[in-house]
Design a protein around this motif. Structure first.
Motif, PDB file in Angstrom:
ATOM      1  N   PRO A  30       0.894  -1.284   0.080  1.00 22.65           N
ATOM      2  CA  PRO A  30      -0.034  -0.114  -0.096  1.00 22.65           C
ATOM      3  C   PRO A  30       1.058   1.325   0.085  1.00 22.65           C
ATOM      4  N   GLY A  31       0.428   2.306  -0.878  1.00 18.16           N
ATOM      5  CA  GLY A  31       1.420   3.333  -0.899  1.00 18.16           C
ATOM      6  C   GLY A  31       2.328   3.695  -1.646  1.00 18.16           C
ATOM      7  N   THR A  32       2.511   2.372  -2.597  1.00 17.39           N
ATOM      8  CA  THR A  32       3.703   2.545  -3.576  1.00 17.39           C
ATOM      9  C   THR A  32       3.454   3.567  -4.427  1.00 17.39           C
ATOM     10  N   LEU A  33       2.264   3.728  -5.315  1.00 22.48           N
ATOM     11  CA  LEU A  33       2.150   4.913  -6.089  1.00 22.48           C
ATOM     12  C   LEU A  33       2.260   6.208  -5.281  1.00 22.48           C
ATOM     13  N   ALA A  34       1.936   6.381  -4.182  1.00 28.44           N
ATOM     14  CA  ALA A  34       2.475   7.793  -3.335  1.00 28.44           C
ATOM     15  C   ALA A  34       3.796   7.907  -3.154  1.00 28.44           C
ATOM     16  N   GLU A  35       4.534   6.742  -2.869  1.00 28.35           N
ATOM     17  CA  GLU A  35       6.047   7.031  -2.904  1.00 28.35           C
ATOM     18  C   GLU A  35       6.537   7.330  -4.453  1.00 28.35           C
ATOM     19  N   TYR A  36       5.844   6.650  -5.265  1.00 28.55           N
ATOM     20  CA  TYR A  36       6.582   7.005  -6.587  1.00 28.55           C
ATOM     21  C   TYR A  36       6.451   8.301  -6.840  1.00 28.55           C
ATOM     22  N   ASP A  37       5.164   9.044  -6.593  1.00 29.76           N
ATOM     23  CA  ASP A  37       4.876  10.550  -6.806  1.00 29.76           C
ATOM     24  C   ASP A  37       5.549  11.374  -6.130  1.00 29.76           C
ATOM     25  N   GLN A  38       5.709  10.971  -4.803  1.00 25.71           N
ATOM     26  CA  GLN A  38       6.667  11.766  -3.877  1.00 25.71           C
ATOM     27  C   GLN A  38       8.003  11.819  -4.194  1.00 25.71           C
ATOM     28  N   THR A  39       8.568  10.949  -4.627  1.00 25.32           N
ATOM     29  CA  THR A  39      10.102  10.819  -4.981  1.00 25.32           C
ATOM     30  C   THR A  39      10.301  11.734  -6.361  1.00 25.32           C
ATOM     31  N   ALA A  40       9.237  11.319  -7.261  1.00 30.55           N
ATOM     32  CA  ALA A  40       9.415  12.250  -8.482  1.00 30.55           C
ATOM     33  C   ALA A  40       9.231  13.503  -8.458  1.00 30.55           C
ATOM     34  N   GLN A  41       8.212  14.105  -7.378  1.00 34.57           N
ATOM     35  CA  GLN A  41       8.124  15.501  -7.309  1.00 34.57           C
ATOM     36  C   GLN A  41       9.695  16.097  -6.602  1.00 34.57           C
ATOM     37  N   THR A  42      10.523  15.284  -6.136  1.00 34.99           N
ATOM     38  CA  THR A  42      11.685  15.746  -5.385  1.00 34.99           C
ATOM     39  C   THR A  42      12.675  16.294  -6.831  1.00 34.99           C
ATOM     40  N   PHE A  43      12.439  16.037  -7.767  1.00 36.01           N
ATOM     41  CA  PHE A  43      13.139  16.347  -8.892  1.00 36.01           C
ATOM     42  C   PHE A  43      12.900  17.711  -9.532  1.00 36.01           C
ATOM     43  N   ASP A  44      11.492  17.963  -9.205  1.00 42.05           N
ATOM     44  CA  ASP A  44      11.054  19.382  -9.586  1.00 42.05           C
ATOM     45  C   ASP A  44      11.367  19.500 -11.224  1.00 42.05           C
ATOM     46  N   ALA A  45      10.954  18.583 -12.063  1.00 40.68           N
ATOM     47  CA  ALA A  45      10.955  18.405 -13.479  1.00 40.68           C
ATOM     48  C   ALA A  45      10.196  19.435 -14.020  1.00 40.68           C
ATOM     49  N   ASP A  46      10.389  19.691 -15.296  1.00 41.28           N
ATOM     50  CA  ASP A  46       9.526  20.371 -15.973  1.00 41.28           C
ATOM     51  C   ASP A  46       8.347  19.794 -16.733  1.00 41.28           C
ATOM     52  N   ALA A  47       8.829  18.488 -17.201  1.00 40.34           N
ATOM     53  CA  ALA A  47       8.052  17.642 -18.001  1.00 40.34           C
ATOM     54  C   ALA A  47       8.216  16.241 -17.659  1.00 40.34           C
ATOM     55  N   TRP A  48       7.209  15.362 -18.213  1.00 43.47           N
ATOM     56  CA  TRP A  48       7.486  13.994 -17.956  1.00 43.47           C
ATOM     57  C   TRP A  48       7.217  13.188 -19.189  1.00 43.47           C
ATOM     58  N   MET A  49       7.463  12.155 -19.585  1.00 41.87           N
ATOM     59  CA  MET A  49       7.362  11.659 -20.932  1.00 41.87           C
ATOM     60  C   MET A  49       7.165  10.157 -21.062  1.00 41.87           C
ATOM     61  N   VAL A  50       6.183   9.664 -21.621  1.00 51.53           N
ATOM     62  CA  VAL A  50       5.986   8.209 -21.781  1.00 51.53           C
ATOM     63  C   VAL A  50       5.748   7.796 -23.045  1.00 51.53           C
ATOM     64  N   GLY A  51       5.306   6.572 -23.437  1.00 54.05           N
ATOM     65  CA  GLY A  51       5.015   6.025 -24.617  1.00 54.05           C
ATOM     66  C   GLY A  51       3.525   6.124 -24.838  1.00 54.05           C
ATOM     67  N   ARG A  52       3.296   5.582 -26.228  1.00 48.53           N
ATOM     68  CA  ARG A  52       1.697   5.745 -26.570  1.00 48.53           C
ATOM     69  C   ARG A  52       0.871   4.831 -25.675  1.00 48.53           C
ATOM     70  N   ILE A  53       1.360   3.549 -25.536  1.00 52.04           N
ATOM     71  CA  ILE A  53       0.527   2.709 -24.580  1.00 52.04           C
ATOM     72  C   ILE A  53       0.331   3.404 -23.109  1.00 52.04           C
ATOM     73  N   SER A  54       1.425   3.771 -22.533  1.00 52.64           N
ATOM     74  CA  SER A  54       1.173   4.352 -21.210  1.00 52.64           C
ATOM     75  C   SER A  54       0.352   5.475 -21.199  1.00 52.64           C
ATOM     76  N   MET A  55       0.261   6.394 -22.281  1.00 53.59           N
ATOM     77  CA  MET A  55      -0.366   7.472 -22.267  1.00 53.59           C
ATOM     78  C   MET A  55      -1.724   7.320 -22.713  1.00 53.59           C
ATOM     79  N   GLU A  56      -2.146   6.182 -23.177  1.00 55.77           N
ATOM     80  CA  GLU A  56      -3.673   6.168 -23.821  1.00 55.77           C
ATOM     81  C   GLU A  56      -4.722   6.135 -22.377  1.00 55.77           C
TER      82      GLU A  56
END
Length: 230
Positions: A30-56
């Protein structure tokens, strides 16, 4: 540093202990997605990129109407917006995503195409206000795509959250600057399923890494950060 000609690219993923990245059979803590998002936010990125299947799931589904005029649309980049605080980028070489909107949670959508897409599809993207960039005639030149993202949108830091083939393509092109993995407490054991980097059969693009940090997170996740040695 990679210089100022392209964004700094961080590949951020949640693999199993054996490097698999398809979690449909996993029972994640439980909480894996929240951990993923929290760690991603620490990078303060301007953008994120995925492929077609992930973006559908984010793009939604709507119909691409046929144009009433036959005037060809030039294969030049279409920039609908340059002032967004964040950007959602889809690698969609064949133009298959049917966008409902030009934004995902306030993040402006940029789709990356090849010149093979139809005029109807380009007109559809323009009508939706979706920005698009051409990455090549039949295949995507990732280095060129990154240079355009930096030049046209001012993107300086990008999170790469693709599938194995997309991540592998970036690795092969030596366009990843940092690797961030939240290792899930799962041993997958499957053969033939996507892994963190799927570049090519046989000898892949071996890249040495330097450990930057490691941290135990909730749910027995381990957050590892590496820089690519150059």
């Amino acid at each position: 540093m990679n210089g100022a000609k392209r964004p700094y690219v961080i590949c951020h993923m949640v693999p199993s202990i054996d490097g698999r990245i398809v979690p449909t059979r996993w029972k994640l803590p439980p909480g894996t997605l929240a951990e993923y998002d929290q760690t991603a936010q620490t990078f303060d990125a301007d953008a994120w990129m995925v492929g077609r299947i992930s973006m559908e799931p984010y793009a939604g589904k709507t119909k691409v109407p046929a144009r009433k005029v036959s005037t060809p649309i030039p294969r030049t980049d279409f920039i609908a917006r340059r002032d967004a605080e964040s950007y959602a980028i889809a690698l969609d070489p064949s133009g298959k995503l049917t966008w409902r909107s030009s934004s995902i949670d306030e993040e402006h959508v940029i789709t990356v195409l090849t010149e093979q897409v139809s005029d109807d599809y380009l007109a559809f993207l323009q009508s939706k206000g979706v920005s698009y960039l051409f990455g090549g005639k039949t295949d995507l030149n990732l280095k060129r795509v990154l240079a355009k993202l930096r030049k046209e949108f001012g993107i300086q830091k990008l999170l790469l959250e693709g599938g194995g083939k997309i991540n592998g393509s970036f690795l092969a092109a030596d366009l990843i600057d940092e690797l961030s993995v939240l290792v899930a407490p799962i041993a997958d054991g499957a053969i033939g399923t996507p892994s963190l980097f799927d570049a090519r059969e046989g000898k892949g693009p071996v890249r040495p890494l330097k450990l930057v940090s490691f941290e135990k997170r909730k749910g027995d996740l381990v957050w590892l950060r590496y820089k690519l040695k150059r």
